[in-house]
Design a protein around this motif. Sequence first.
Motif, short mmCIF file in Angstrom:
data_model
loop_
_atom_site.label_atom_id
_atom_site.label_comp_id
_atom_site.label_asym_id
_atom_site.label_seq_id
_atom_site.Cartn_x
_atom_site.Cartn_y
_atom_site.Cartn_z
N HIS A 147 48.94 46.54 40.68
CA HIS A 147 48.05 45.44 41.09
C HIS A 147 47.10 45.95 42.17
N ILE A 148 45.83 45.69 41.98
CA ILE A 148 44.84 45.98 43.02
C ILE A 148 43.95 44.74 43.11
N LEU A 183 47.43 47.95 34.32
CA LEU A 183 46.66 48.07 35.56
C LEU A 183 45.82 46.81 35.67
N HIS A 184 46.04 46.04 36.75
CA HIS A 184 45.35 44.77 36.94
C HIS A 184 44.52 44.84 38.22
N VAL A 185 43.21 44.75 38.06
CA VAL A 185 42.29 44.71 39.21
C VAL A 185 41.61 43.36 39.21
N ALA A 186 41.48 42.75 40.40
CA ALA A 186 40.69 41.51 40.52
C ALA A 186 39.67 41.71 41.62
N GLY A 229 35.61 30.36 47.53
CA GLY A 229 34.52 31.01 46.81
C GLY A 229 34.17 30.28 45.53
N ILE A 230 35.21 29.85 44.82
CA ILE A 230 34.98 29.15 43.56
C ILE A 230 34.22 27.85 43.83
N LYS A 231 34.60 27.16 44.93
CA LYS A 231 33.89 25.91 45.29
C LYS A 231 32.43 26.20 45.62
N LEU A 232 32.16 27.39 46.16
CA LEU A 232 30.78 27.76 46.49
C LEU A 232 30.02 28.30 45.27
N GLY A 233 30.71 28.32 44.14
CA GLY A 233 30.05 28.77 42.91
C GLY A 233 30.15 30.27 42.67
N HIS A 234 30.98 30.98 43.46
CA HIS A 234 31.15 32.42 43.24
C HIS A 234 32.15 32.67 42.13
N GLY A 235 32.06 33.84 41.54
CA GLY A 235 32.98 34.18 40.45
C GLY A 235 34.11 35.08 40.92
N VAL A 236 35.14 35.17 40.11
CA VAL A 236 36.22 36.14 40.31
C VAL A 236 36.48 36.76 38.94
N TRP A 237 36.61 38.07 38.93
CA TRP A 237 36.81 38.78 37.68
C TRP A 237 38.16 39.48 37.68
N ASP A 238 38.97 39.24 36.66
CA ASP A 238 40.23 39.94 36.46
C ASP A 238 40.01 40.99 35.37
N ILE A 239 40.54 42.16 35.60
CA ILE A 239 40.37 43.26 34.65
C ILE A 239 41.77 43.83 34.41
N VAL A 240 42.22 43.78 33.16
CA VAL A 240 43.59 44.22 32.86
C VAL A 240 43.56 45.22 31.70
N PHE A 241 43.95 46.43 32.00
CA PHE A 241 44.01 47.50 30.99
C PHE A 241 45.46 47.95 30.81
N LEU A 242 45.75 48.52 29.64
CA LEU A 242 47.09 49.07 29.38
C LEU A 242 47.00 50.58 29.24
N ARG A 243 48.05 51.24 29.71
CA ARG A 243 48.17 52.70 29.54
C ARG A 243 48.61 52.95 28.10
N VAL A 244 47.85 53.77 27.38
CA VAL A 244 48.19 53.99 25.97
C VAL A 244 49.33 55.00 25.85
#
Length: 244
Positions: A147-148, A183-186, A229-244
């Motif tokens: 997690h990052i 691997l999960h990055v937000a 942030g969400i209330k202010l209209g900002h976004g949050v991005w989650d990125i999740v990849f798998l180790r092959v």
Amino acid sequence: MQKDLTEPKQPDIEELTNNEALKNRPIRSFVLRQGRLTTGQQRALEQVMPIFGVPYQPELLDLATVFGRTESKKILEIGFGMGESTAYIASLLPEQDFLGVEVHTPGVGSLLKQIDEQQLKNLRIIQHDAVEVLNHMIADASLDGVHIFFPDPWHKKRHHKRRLIQAGFVKLLCSKLKAGAYLHVATDWQEYAEWVLDVLKAEPQLENTAADYAPKPAYRPLTKFENRGIKLGHGVWDIVFLRV
Ligand SMILES: C[S@@+](CC[C@H](N)C(=O)[O-])C[C@H]1O[C@@H](n2cnc3c(N)ncnc32)[C@H](O)[C@@H]1O
């Protein structure tokens, strides 16, 4: 700590360049700030760290021994800040084990305090540079997940080399992940989200779980900063990849 979403702050570069001990790091992703400790954090550092802290030393850790069980998933969190998400996830998923790495002393004190208050058994802390921890303490193919959350975005272009997510660092992470591990990055900084997506896509040992950004996995809580942030209209991005 998670940045103020309305006014991104850059670390003090004077502070960075004057700190001899930090100069030789491969990725200068953090600035060691003084930061005031609350009485509770101080107490937790003194009394809880000896029980739930794992001292940094350049020797491989046996995670099964650290957590006292073999069959549980072992998840590493890099840069847990004040540890609210870390403690929440550890209490939500008691069948998994979580190793949190953070350099910031008030943050370490804060998470230790939560471990004590919530009687969490499946969480351990290393206070050290995560790059060194990965290089020297984490065995190859030993992690089920990483997690990052909200890594420092280093907004200015000339500071992008300080971003934690870089091709070489991602290769190091891949070597520590088991096949099928995640691997999960937000991040709440769109340009960094695009950067992370590009770096992870370029790594042949990883495959995306989504077309681009992933839906927020249920275990990751919305922090108060994120809600604001969400209330202010900002976004949050989650990125999740798998180790092959
Ligand atoms: C913007 S804060 C986010 C904190 C937390 N994850 C959250 O969501 O609120 C990034 C954190 O990563 C930590 N950090 C950055 N580079 C690190 C490294 N190489 N090793 C350990 N911690 C690091 C910083 O000290 C800081 O607390």
